[in-house]
Write a protein that holds these residues in place. Structure first.
Motif, short mmCIF file in Angstrom:
data_model
loop_
_atom_site.label_atom_id
_atom_site.label_comp_id
_atom_site.label_asym_id
_atom_site.label_seq_id
_atom_site.Cartn_x
_atom_site.Cartn_y
_atom_site.Cartn_z
N LYS A 180 0.82 -1.23 -0.02
CA LYS A 180 0.09 -0.03 0.22
C LYS A 180 1.07 1.03 0.00
CE LYS A 180 -4.02 -0.13 0.46
NZ LYS A 180 -5.01 -0.31 -0.70
N LEU A 181 0.57 2.27 -0.67
CA LEU A 181 1.25 3.42 -0.84
C LEU A 181 0.77 4.48 -0.37
CD1 LEU A 181 3.95 4.92 -2.06
CD2 LEU A 181 2.73 5.00 -4.03
N GLY A 182 1.31 5.49 0.46
CA GLY A 182 0.95 6.76 1.00
C GLY A 182 1.75 7.87 0.66
N LYS A 183 1.55 9.05 0.17
CA LYS A 183 2.31 10.14 -0.04
C LYS A 183 1.70 11.53 0.68
CE LYS A 183 3.21 13.55 -3.65
NZ LYS A 183 2.83 14.14 -4.77
N ASN A 184 2.53 11.76 1.35
CA ASN A 184 2.28 13.27 2.32
C ASN A 184 0.77 12.88 2.93
OD1 ASN A 184 4.40 14.11 1.26
ND2 ASN A 184 3.59 15.27 -0.34
N GLY A 185 0.45 11.71 3.53
CA GLY A 185 -0.66 11.57 3.86
C GLY A 185 -1.85 11.28 3.33
N THR A 186 -1.69 10.94 1.78
CA THR A 186 -3.02 10.59 1.12
C THR A 186 -2.44 9.35 0.43
OG1 THR A 186 -3.31 13.11 0.55
CG2 THR A 186 -4.08 11.51 -1.25
N GLU A 187 -3.44 8.45 0.24
CA GLU A 187 -3.16 7.02 -0.35
C GLU A 187 -3.22 7.22 -1.90
OE1 GLU A 187 -5.36 2.68 -0.63
OE2 GLU A 187 -5.91 3.98 1.39
N LEU A 188 -1.99 6.63 -2.40
CA LEU A 188 -2.07 6.63 -4.02
C LEU A 188 -2.24 5.09 -4.21
CD1 LEU A 188 1.12 8.53 -4.47
CD2 LEU A 188 -1.38 9.33 -4.84
N PRO A 189 -2.72 4.58 -5.43
CA PRO A 189 -2.76 3.49 -6.00
C PRO A 189 -1.26 2.97 -6.17
CG PRO A 189 -3.53 4.95 -7.64
CD PRO A 189 -3.53 5.72 -6.39
N THR A 190 -0.90 1.65 -6.24
CA THR A 190 0.47 1.32 -6.89
C THR A 190 0.54 1.53 -8.22
OG1 THR A 190 -0.10 -0.91 -6.64
CG2 THR A 190 0.70 -0.14 -4.82
N ALA A 191 1.52 1.33 -8.80
CA ALA A 191 1.51 1.21 -10.37
C ALA A 191 1.98 -0.19 -10.85
CB ALA A 191 2.52 2.41 -10.73
N LYS A 192 3.42 -0.59 -10.45
CA LYS A 192 3.71 -1.92 -10.99
C LYS A 192 3.57 -2.92 -9.75
CE LYS A 192 7.08 -0.20 -14.46
NZ LYS A 192 8.36 -0.53 -15.06
N VAL A 193 3.96 -2.59 -8.59
CA VAL A 193 4.02 -3.92 -7.70
C VAL A 193 2.47 -3.90 -7.44
CG1 VAL A 193 6.22 -2.88 -6.74
CG2 VAL A 193 3.90 -2.07 -5.50
N ALA A 194 2.40 -5.18 -6.84
CA ALA A 194 0.90 -5.95 -6.36
C ALA A 194 0.44 -5.20 -5.56
CB ALA A 194 1.05 -7.22 -6.07
N GLU A 195 -0.67 -4.49 -5.43
CA GLU A 195 -1.60 -3.87 -4.44
C GLU A 195 -2.19 -4.69 -3.38
OE1 GLU A 195 -3.90 0.12 -3.45
OE2 GLU A 195 -3.34 -0.35 -5.68
N LEU A 196 -2.16 -4.39 -2.08
CA LEU A 196 -2.50 -4.96 -0.85
C LEU A 196 -3.94 -4.97 -0.88
CD1 LEU A 196 -2.25 -7.07 1.61
CD2 LEU A 196 -1.38 -4.74 2.65
N THR A 362 6.17 9.63 -9.61
CA THR A 362 7.54 9.55 -9.05
C THR A 362 7.41 8.92 -7.72
OG1 THR A 362 8.48 11.70 -10.28
CG2 THR A 362 9.64 10.60 -8.46
N ALA A 363 6.42 9.15 -6.93
CA ALA A 363 6.24 8.55 -5.80
C ALA A 363 6.10 7.01 -5.79
CB ALA A 363 5.07 8.87 -4.73
N GLN A 364 5.29 6.72 -7.04
CA GLN A 364 4.92 5.24 -7.33
C GLN A 364 6.27 4.40 -7.85
OE1 GLN A 364 1.81 6.64 -9.90
NE2 GLN A 364 0.21 5.67 -8.71
N GLU A 365 6.85 5.51 -8.65
CA GLU A 365 8.08 4.78 -8.99
C GLU A 365 9.34 4.43 -8.15
OE1 GLU A 365 11.05 5.35 -13.06
OE2 GLU A 365 10.78 7.14 -11.45
N MET A 366 9.07 5.33 -7.12
CA MET A 366 10.28 4.96 -5.84
C MET A 366 9.87 3.71 -5.31
SD MET A 366 10.01 8.68 -3.78
CE MET A 366 10.93 10.09 -4.51
N LEU A 367 8.43 3.67 -5.27
CA LEU A 367 8.13 2.21 -4.53
C LEU A 367 8.29 0.97 -5.55
CD1 LEU A 367 6.67 0.16 -2.88
CD2 LEU A 367 4.37 1.00 -3.45
N ASP A 368 8.10 1.26 -6.96
CA ASP A 368 8.57 0.23 -7.76
C ASP A 368 9.78 -0.01 -7.83
OD1 ASP A 368 5.73 -0.21 -8.65
OD2 ASP A 368 5.89 1.42 -10.34
#
Length: 393
Positions: A180-196, A362-368
């Motif tokens: 699961k991904l959060g950026k600055n307190g807001t949830e974002l969908p994941t891009a390439k990685v599998a989302e929980l 970019t936040a999604q890419e950081m996770l990927d």
């Protein structure tokens, strides 16, 4: 190159590892225990590549505070063991647990026992081109033992013990980690990685700072000095920094474990490649020192967090603060937990909290990229075997 960030671990004035006495006040709880042990690991970036983890186990009910750093190869302060040291330590401790438990169960008298383990990882590709990938290779385990079993029976006995380790569940098969991904307190969908499935957990924020240490006479972790040198097949860019844009490196982390007379496992972690300091860890399943699953869980979280630090520092991105909450689920040990089965584990579930001025993409890419380059997420998604060598002493 200059070290990155302040040496917060070295100047903190508290023991680097300790049992947390006020976990409920800190507000870290264990996940629902669905397999035998469920561990929640919080990890935050302190400074540079220094990180702090709190790990709470449903099985033991205990919470441990652990810290990790990197050595000169990542411009770290070398104030604590590297992330991969934690997995090696937890793994060899887990193998020791199962060998001792199985011997007790089968009435085998072990007069001497020493485990020497080597873990191997790879890093290949280009970070600017986003082709860099972390990999994991089969584990080598040398068992030095004195007992009365015949050669064939001893090999069977030791393989059964190795398979009984809960960590077996992360090694056998290919587990795709969930995020699961959060950026600055807001949830974002994941891009390439599998989302929980499910909601993003609350961000632990600065709750780490509330943890209070139990006093202990034991030194749970300490540096021993330079790792003894050995020849390692290291890849074509072995001499390059871990921050080099293009890499083809092979890493080798070792661990040597013996059982003390008081039942605590004494484990020396070896950093052969990249070459670095050797640290001593203590491990125990009875609350005197961190248990095997806590070390394993912390190691996975620490390694994943390091990849965020590497990616943003190599590409000069803005990420002043980042944290994760990671859940790991293991079965009980086949021998130590009395199940009589091979160890099992569920895919790792990780909630990521980024504070950044970069775009959502970019936040999604950081996770990927962090998942793609993480040695220990590679360890989970690769079907691995432990190569056993038995030496009678």
């Amino acid at each position: 190159m200059a070290t990155i960030g302040e040496n917060i671990i070295g100047t903190a004035g508290v023991a680097p590892f300790f049992k947390v006495t006020n976990a409920d006040a800190v507000s870290i709880d264990a996940p629902e225990n669905r397999k035998g042990d469920a561990l929640r690991t919080w990890v935050r970036s302190l400074s540079g590549f220094q990180k702090e983890a709190l790990v709470r186990s449903a099985k033991t009910g205990e919470t441990w505070r652990l810290v990790s750093d990197e050595g000169p190869y990542l411009n770290g302060h070398d104030a604590a063991p590297c992330p991969l040291a934690f997995l090696s330590t937890g793994m060899v401790a887990s193998y020791m647990n199962e060998i001792v438990a199985l011997a007790e169960k089968q009435g085998v008298e072990i007069r001497k026992l020493r485990l020497i383990q080597d873990n191997y990882y790879t890093m290949k590709g280009s970070m600017p081109k986003r082709t860099m990938v972390g990999g994991a290779e089969p584990v080598e385990l040398r068992v030095e033992i004195d007992c009365d079993l015949s050669d064939g029976d001893l090999t069977t006995f030791l393989m059964n013990a190795v398979h009984a380790s809960p960590l077996n569940g992360l090694m056998r098969g290919q587990l795709e980690s969930l995020f699961k991904l959060g950026k600055n307190g807001t949830e974002l969908p994941t891009a390439k990685v599998a989302e929980l499935d499910g909601a993003l957990f609350p961000d632990p924020g600065n709750h780490f700072a509330k943890s209070e240490a139990e006093t202990s006479d034991l030194t749970l972790m300490e540096p021993i000095g330079p790792t003894p040198k050995k020849d390692v097949v290291m890849g074509t860019s072995a001499g390059a920094s871990s921050l080099a844009d293009e890499q083809d490196r092979r890493l080798n982390i070792g661990a040597v474990a013996v059982l003390r007379e008081d039942g605590i496992k004494d484990i020396q972690q070896m950093q052969y490649s990249p070459y670095g300091t050797s640290f001593r860890f203590l491990s125990s399943e009875d609350g005197r020192a961190p248990d095997a699953n806590s070390y394993i869980s912390a190691g996975i979280g620490f390694c994943f967090m390091t990849q965020f630090g590497r990616f943003v520092s190599m590409l000069k991105l803005d990420l002043p603060d980042y944290r994760i909450v990671q859940d790991t689920h293991f079965s009980l040990g086949g021998a130590s937990g009395g199940t009589g089965k091979a160890g099992e584990a569920d895919p790792i579930e990780t909630h990521v909290y980024l504070e950044t001025s970069e775009s959502d993409e970019t936040a999604q890419e950081m996770l990927d990229i962090s998942e793609q380059t993480c040695f220990l997420h590679a360890f989970c998604r690769t079907d691995l075997k432990t190569k056993l060598k038995v030496v009678r002493v």
